[in-house]
Design a protein around this motif. Structure first.
Motif, PDB file in Angstrom:
ATOM      1  N   ASP A 294       0.824  -1.214   0.000  1.00 52.79           N
ATOM      2  CA  ASP A 294       0.000   0.000   0.000  1.00 52.79           C
ATOM      3  C   ASP A 294       0.856   1.261   0.000  1.00 52.79           C
TER       4      ASP A 294
ATOM      5  N   GLU B  83       1.144   4.036  -3.068  1.00 56.54           N
ATOM      6  CA  GLU B  83       0.852   5.461  -2.882  1.00 56.54           C
ATOM      7  C   GLU B  83       2.017   6.325  -3.366  1.00 56.54           C
TER       8      GLU B  83
ATOM      9  N   HIS C 115      -2.103   1.626  -8.275  1.00 58.53           N
ATOM     10  CA  HIS C 115      -2.979   0.857  -7.395  1.00 58.53           C
ATOM     11  C   HIS C 115      -2.171  -0.254  -6.726  1.00 58.53           C
ATOM     12  N   ARG C 116      -2.546  -0.589  -5.502  1.00 53.77           N
ATOM     13  CA  ARG C 116      -1.860  -1.657  -4.779  1.00 53.77           C
ATOM     14  C   ARG C 116      -1.865  -2.963  -5.553  1.00 53.77           C
ATOM     15  N   SER C 117      -2.945  -3.228  -6.277  1.00 50.19           N
ATOM     16  CA  SER C 117      -3.017  -4.484  -7.034  1.00 50.19           C
ATOM     17  C   SER C 117      -1.940  -4.551  -8.116  1.00 50.19           C
ATOM     18  N   THR C 118      -1.508  -3.401  -8.613  1.00 48.71           N
ATOM     19  CA  THR C 118      -0.420  -3.382  -9.598  1.00 48.71           C
ATOM     20  C   THR C 118       0.867  -3.874  -8.954  1.00 48.71           C
TER      21      THR C 118
END
Length: 79
Positions: free
Chosen positions: A35, A39, A44-47
């Motif tokens: 996370d 940021e 995105h965190r999923s990336t």
């Protein structure tokens, strides 16, 4: 000139996974969660997760971003 055969999907996937593992190790070494890195990188965190697990066809642009934010030289990703 000798023409080389195309790489197999398995070969490509193995390399994606190896690169992802190294990127994860750099992230963890720097003390970032997925996370936090997402940021900082404005993704995105999923990336981050997909890159680390080899489920993302990472581009040179992304490699450069990871290298920049995690402070490593891209050449260390070679096998």
């Amino acid at each position: 000139m000798i023409k080389k055969a195309r790489p197999t999907e398995q070969y490509i996937q193995e390399h994606r996974e190896a690169i992802g593992k190294k990127i994860r190790a750099f992230r963890e070494e720097k003390g970032f969660s997925q996370d936090e890195l997402a940021e900082i990188m404005d993704v995105h965190r999923s990336t981050i997760s997909k890159v680390e697990t080899g489920k993302f066809a990472i581009t040179v642009d992304y490699l450069v971003k990871f290298a920049w934010y995690l402070d490593f030289n891209i050449s260390v990703l070679e096998k």
